[in-house]
Write a protein that holds these residues in place. Structure first.
Motif, PDB file in Angstrom:
ATOM      1  N   VAL A  12      -0.307   9.833   6.915  1.00 54.74           N
ATOM      2  CA  VAL A  12       0.786  10.443   6.139  1.00 54.74           C
ATOM      3  C   VAL A  12       1.734  11.199   7.060  1.00 54.74           C
ATOM      4  CG1 VAL A  12       1.377  12.124   4.349  1.00 54.74           C
ATOM      5  CG2 VAL A  12      -0.564  10.570   4.018  1.00 54.74           C
ATOM      6  N   THR A  13       1.155  11.933   8.034  1.00 50.55           N
ATOM      7  CA  THR A  13       2.025  12.691   8.946  1.00 50.55           C
ATOM      8  C   THR A  13       2.870  11.768   9.815  1.00 50.55           C
ATOM      9  OG1 THR A  13       0.304  12.815  10.663  1.00 50.55           O
ATOM     10  CG2 THR A  13       0.381  14.589   9.029  1.00 50.55           C
ATOM     11  N   GLU A  14       2.339  10.595  10.142  1.00 40.38           N
ATOM     12  CA  GLU A  14       3.073   9.663  10.999  1.00 40.38           C
ATOM     13  C   GLU A  14       4.138   8.890  10.228  1.00 40.38           C
ATOM     14  OE1 GLU A  14      -0.036   7.334  12.664  1.00 40.38           O
ATOM     15  OE2 GLU A  14      -0.534   8.800  14.231  1.00 40.38           O
ATOM     16  N   GLN A  19       3.108   6.541   0.084  1.00 46.34           N
ATOM     17  CA  GLN A  19       3.049   5.101  -0.169  1.00 46.34           C
ATOM     18  C   GLN A  19       2.992   4.316   1.138  1.00 46.34           C
ATOM     19  OE1 GLN A  19       2.739   3.399  -3.266  1.00 46.34           O
ATOM     20  NE2 GLN A  19       2.177   1.871  -1.716  1.00 46.34           N
ATOM     21  N   ALA A  20       3.748   4.753   2.125  1.00 40.47           N
ATOM     22  CA  ALA A  20       3.733   4.064   3.419  1.00 40.47           C
ATOM     23  C   ALA A  20       2.351   4.187   4.067  1.00 40.47           C
ATOM     24  CB  ALA A  20       4.808   4.638   4.328  1.00 40.47           C
ATOM     25  N   ALA A  21       1.750   5.363   3.930  1.00 35.71           N
ATOM     26  CA  ALA A  21       0.401   5.548   4.470  1.00 35.71           C
ATOM     27  C   ALA A  21      -0.594   4.651   3.736  1.00 35.71           C
ATOM     28  CB  ALA A  21      -0.007   7.011   4.353  1.00 35.71           C
ATOM     29  N   SER A  28      -4.631   2.296  -2.241  1.00 38.16           N
ATOM     30  CA  SER A  28      -3.604   2.672  -3.202  1.00 38.16           C
ATOM     31  C   SER A  28      -3.039   4.053  -2.879  1.00 38.16           C
ATOM     32  CB  SER A  28      -4.175   2.674  -4.618  1.00 38.16           C
ATOM     33  OG  SER A  28      -5.132   3.714  -4.761  1.00 38.16           O
ATOM     34  N   GLN A  29      -1.813   4.319  -3.414  1.00 38.48           N
ATOM     35  CA  GLN A  29      -1.231   5.640  -3.230  1.00 38.48           C
ATOM     36  C   GLN A  29      -2.089   6.714  -3.890  1.00 38.48           C
ATOM     37  OE1 GLN A  29       2.914   5.976  -4.264  1.00 38.48           O
ATOM     38  NE2 GLN A  29       2.866   8.215  -4.322  1.00 38.48           N
ATOM     39  N   GLN A  30      -2.720   6.345  -5.004  1.00 39.33           N
ATOM     40  CA  GLN A  30      -3.591   7.289  -5.687  1.00 39.33           C
ATOM     41  C   GLN A  30      -4.780   7.671  -4.809  1.00 39.33           C
ATOM     42  OE1 GLN A  30      -5.402   5.772  -9.269  1.00 39.33           O
ATOM     43  NE2 GLN A  30      -5.828   7.829 -10.080  1.00 39.33           N
ATOM     44  N   ALA A  31      -5.322   6.686  -4.075  1.00 37.37           N
ATOM     45  CA  ALA A  31      -6.438   6.970  -3.179  1.00 37.37           C
ATOM     46  C   ALA A  31      -6.009   7.891  -2.047  1.00 37.37           C
ATOM     47  CB  ALA A  31      -6.997   5.659  -2.615  1.00 37.37           C
ATOM     48  N   VAL A  32      -4.787   7.687  -1.550  1.00 34.33           N
ATOM     49  CA  VAL A  32      -4.261   8.579  -0.513  1.00 34.33           C
ATOM     50  C   VAL A  32      -4.189  10.004  -1.040  1.00 34.33           C
ATOM     51  CG1 VAL A  32      -2.220   9.159   0.865  1.00 34.33           C
ATOM     52  CG2 VAL A  32      -2.992   6.779   0.704  1.00 34.33           C
TER      53      VAL A  32
END
Length: 309
Positions: A12-14, A19-21, A28-32
């Motif tokens: 996420v920081t990169e 969503q990109a992560a 999934s974005q939810q898992a992130v």
């Protein structure tokens, strides 16, 4: 701390986007979101601040980031250290003079640059060597171990039979024989200093004694191979047994004789022990080499009944 949560935080920081992560990690974005929330609960701090453009590091997140990178780098190094082929293959050859050591050396010569270490667990018996393989002290060991004594988690493959030879001095009654049958040795003293009770070689020589009525003993102190060669050179009655691939040196004036044994040919059955499922590429290459490049074995082989691999 959840390693996957750390990897997600770094992604996420990169990327700057949940969503990109998610796309990068294949989740999934939810898992992130769940992983980041769990990580923040664990450290009891807000690490990421969501904005209309994505997300950015909080002050705590900026402090946490370099430590997270170090943790992940250390984990990757640890994983790499034990990945098959990332370190030398450690092989126990028992004794550097005998057939396994010579076979591993020939393998190394035919595979230049191969990363392996030849070690000698000479004080361990076969069961102890098998345990060392199981525990990862070594990756493989050459031993003569009955099939029913191989522990769970260890695989065994009989890959190196070493034909025996009689070694005598020039004055011995059998010194000029082109070959000898084991039964012809009945009545001759065969001295093998260093045989220890409870070892696989003691079991082998006992089976050989029982099968052919031989007189094999280990009487007296063991002063080493050089002293044994001296004793053979000076005696008209003393003999010992060595493997055909064993490497022994003695002064030229000793004039010792190596006499093959046939009809039948007794062999010492070296079994390669290794952890079941071990995918080390050098282990695979060594096993393939031993299957195809081992010594030519006569048809009249004798080995103990328990060597039935």
């Amino acid at each position: 701390m959840d390693v996957e949560a750390l990897r997600t935080f770094l992604a996420v920081t990169e990327t700057g986007q949940f969503q990109a992560a998610a796309d990068e990690l294949g989740i999934s974005q939810q898992a992130v979101s769940k992983r980041i929330a769990a990580l923040e609960r664990h450290v009891e701090a807000t690490l990421l601040v969501r904005t209309f453009r994505g997300s950015r590091l909080s002050v705590d997140g900026q402090v946490f980031l370099p430590h997270a990178k170090k943790v992940l780098a250390a984990i990757e190094q640890a994983e790499h250290a034990v990945r098959p082929g990332s370190r030398p293959l450690r092989v126990d050859v028992l004794n550097r003079r005998i057939s396994p050591a010579q076979a591993v050396y020939r393998f190394y010569r035919s595979h230049p640059g191969t990363d392996l270490d030849a070690v000698t667990l000479s004080k361990e018996n076969a069961a102890q060597a098998a345990q060392a393989v199981l525990e990862g002290t070594v990756d493989a060991s050459f031993r003569a171990l009955p099939a029913d004594q191989v522990p769970a988690g260890v695989s065994a493959e009989r890959l190196l039979d070493a034909p025996l030879e009689l070694l005598v001095g020039p004055g011995h009654a059998l010194a000029d024989a082109p070959w000898i049958s084991p039964s012809d040795l009945a009545g001759h003293r065969i001295w093998i200093p260093g045989i220890r009770e409870g070892t696989e070689w003691a079991a082998f020589y006992q089976a050989l004694t029982d099968a052919f009525g031989l007189s094999i003993d280990a009487l007296g102190p063991n002063f080493g191979d050089e002293a044994l060669m001296d004793a053979l050179a000076d005696s008209a009655s003393l003999a010992t047994l060595v493997g055909s691939g064993d490497r022994y040196l003695w002064p030229q004036n000793h004039d010792l004789r190596r006499i093959p044994l046939h009809d039948p040919t007794p062999v010492y059955p070296h079994v390669l022990l290794f952890r079941s499922g071990d995918q080390h590429p050098v282990l695979t290459a060594l096993r393939d080499h031993l299957r195809t490049a081992g010594p030519r074995i006569p048809h009249d082989v004798w080995a103990p009944d328990w060597a039935g691999f």
